[in-house]
Write an enzyme that holds these catalytic residues in place. Structure first.
Site, PDB file in Angstrom:
ATOM      1  N   GLU A 240      11.402  -6.270  -9.628  1.00 37.25           N
ATOM      2  CA  GLU A 240      10.624  -5.078  -9.960  1.00 37.25           C
ATOM      3  C   GLU A 240      11.479  -4.115 -10.778  1.00 37.25           C
ATOM      4  O   GLU A 240      12.218  -3.301 -10.201  1.00 37.25           O
ATOM      5  CB  GLU A 240      10.172  -4.370  -8.684  1.00 37.25           C
TER       6      GLU A 240
ATOM      7  N   GLU B 111      11.999   2.246  -4.076  1.00 35.40           N
ATOM      8  CA  GLU B 111      11.704   3.579  -3.527  1.00 35.40           C
ATOM      9  C   GLU B 111      12.538   3.851  -2.271  1.00 35.40           C
ATOM     10  O   GLU B 111      12.922   4.988  -2.007  1.00 35.40           O
ATOM     11  CB  GLU B 111      10.199   3.706  -3.240  1.00 35.40           C
TER      12      GLU B 111
ATOM     13  N   SER C  89       3.435  -2.071 -11.992  1.00 35.82           N
ATOM     14  CA  SER C  89       2.208  -1.795 -12.745  1.00 35.82           C
ATOM     15  C   SER C  89       1.368  -3.041 -13.032  1.00 35.82           C
ATOM     16  O   SER C  89       0.777  -3.172 -14.105  1.00 35.82           O
ATOM     17  CB  SER C  89       2.535  -1.053 -14.053  1.00 35.82           C
TER      18      SER C  89
ATOM     19  N   TRP D  12       0.822  -1.221   0.000  1.00 39.01           N
ATOM     20  CA  TRP D  12       0.000   0.000   0.000  1.00 39.01           C
ATOM     21  C   TRP D  12       0.852   1.266   0.000  1.00 39.01           C
ATOM     22  O   TRP D  12       0.318   2.370  -0.137  1.00 39.01           O
ATOM     23  CB  TRP D  12      -0.928   0.002   1.217  1.00 39.01           C
TER      24      TRP D  12
ATOM     25  N   GLY E   3       4.793   1.949 -10.855  1.00 37.63           N
ATOM     26  CA  GLY E   3       3.942   3.135 -10.767  1.00 37.63           C
ATOM     27  C   GLY E   3       3.849   3.929 -12.057  1.00 37.63           C
ATOM     28  O   GLY E   3       3.382   5.064 -12.059  1.00 37.63           O
TER      29      GLY E   3
ATOM     30  N   GLY F 260       1.356  -2.720  -6.235  1.00 37.39           N
ATOM     31  CA  GLY F 260       1.293  -1.417  -5.577  1.00 37.39           C
ATOM     32  C   GLY F 260      -0.077  -0.779  -5.771  1.00 37.39           C
ATOM     33  O   GLY F 260      -1.043  -1.119  -5.087  1.00 37.39           O
ATOM     34  N   GLY F 261      -0.175   0.130  -6.709  1.00 42.01           N
ATOM     35  CA  GLY F 261      -1.389   0.921  -6.940  1.00 42.01           C
ATOM     36  C   GLY F 261      -2.671   0.096  -6.978  1.00 42.01           C
ATOM     37  O   GLY F 261      -3.676   0.466  -6.348  1.00 42.01           O
TER      38      GLY F 261
HETATM   39  P1  PGA Z   1       2.965  -0.504  -8.726  1.00 42.61           P
HETATM   40  O1  PGA Z   1       4.028  -0.739  -7.545  1.00 42.61           O
HETATM   41  O2  PGA Z   1       2.144  -1.784  -8.813  1.00 42.61           O
HETATM   42  O3  PGA Z   1       2.145   0.675  -8.293  1.00 42.61           O
HETATM   43  O4  PGA Z   1       3.725  -0.272  -9.983  1.00 42.61           O
HETATM   44  C1  PGA Z   1       4.648  -1.958  -7.364  1.00 42.61           C
HETATM   45  C2  PGA Z   1       5.642  -1.883  -6.232  1.00 42.61           C
HETATM   46  O5  PGA Z   1       6.309  -0.849  -6.099  1.00 42.61           O
HETATM   47  O6  PGA Z   1       5.781  -2.819  -5.432  1.00 42.61           O
END
Ligand code: PGA
Length: 258
Positions: A164, A96, A210, A10, A170, A231-232
């Site tokens: 990733e 990140e 994504s 999240w 994202g 993520g999103g």
């Molecule tokens: P995302 O993020 O699905 O929003 O691209 C994935 C993640 O950073 O684990």
């Protein structure tokens, strides 16, 4: 046999009441989906509340980060000792964290060792930048990250890796299923060289970047890809449920327990 795993990251989204509502919106259905390990990773401040909500269900909990020391004068940090009675998983080395909080391979390595020592399962994130990908350096970068993160680690029995690619996170620009399958196969080979074939065959390696309800099948249909770090799309109850359901339909039979 590797049980597929879908984890929802999240990130820095949802306050306490939003986190509670999100869990409540998906929990009954999420609990019923068999053959997939389901992990929610809310912000630290909601871990306790989410843990109460999922108690007695098949849904599990993960943290998004932790510090590598047990306790002490580290203002604002969260230690593995604080996490062990709350959750089973912890995301480590997310791009990140590496990008915005200057986490180096050495820091990630310390955290991985500490998490494993306390019985937490790290979801270790690795991934290359766009310029590395375009210059054909993906394997070199990934191998370096995996080796550095696992330096001095003797056993990987509690470990999940998430591949990733940074350019896919994202951005709405997911990687290609076939290419991800190859890179994850390469990660498995790297693990095999260090820990042996058996360990590599048992290790779950996820894709992240994504992932949506529209593209999850493209990844899950690949033999090397054991699930996703989402993520999103994990912030939308119906979309996350659809991702988990599709994973169960495609790979749920691989799970031994079900
Ligand atoms: P995302 O993020 O699905 O929003 O691209 C994935 C993640 O950073 O684990």
């Amino acid at each position: 046999m590797r049980k597929p795993l879908i984890a929802g990251n999240w990130k820095m989204n949802t306050n306490l009441s939003e986190a509670t509502s999100l869990v409540q919106a998906m929990l009954p259905e999420l609990d019923r989906i068999a053959g997939v390990e389901k992990v929610l990773c809310p912000p630290f401040i909601s871990l306790v509340a989410v843990r109460e909500l999922i108690k007695g269900t098949s849904v599990e909990l993960g943290a998004q980060n932790m510090f590598s020391e047990d306790k002490g004068a580290y203002t604002g940090e969260v230690s593995p000792l604080m996490l062990i009675d709350l959750c089973a998983f912890v995301i480590l080395g997310h791009s990140e964290r590496r990008q915005y909080f200057a986490e180096t391979d050495e820091i990630v390595n310390k955290k991985v060792k500490k998490a494993l020592g306390f019985g937490l399962t790290p979801i270790l994130c690795v991934g290359e930048r766009l310029e590395d990908n375009e210059a054909g350096r993906t394997e070199k970068i990934i191998k370096g990250q995996v080796q550095a993160a696992l330096a001095g680690v003797n056993s990987t029995s509690h470990l999940v890796i998430a591949y990733e690619p940074i350019w896919a996170i994202g951005t709405g620009r997911a990687a290609n299923g076939k290419q991800v399958n190859e890179t994850i196969g390469f990660i498995r080979q790297t693990i095999s060289q260090k820990y042996g074939k058996r360990v590599a065959q048992d290790l779950r390696i996820l894709y992240g970047g994504s992932v949506t309800a529209n593209n999850i099948a493209e990844f899950i249909n690949q033999p090397e890809i054991d699930g996703a770090l989402v993520g999103g799309a994990s912030l939308k109850a119906t979309e996350f449920l659809s991702i988990v359901k599709q994973t169960s339909e495609i790979k749920g039979h691989l799970s031994r327990e079900d």
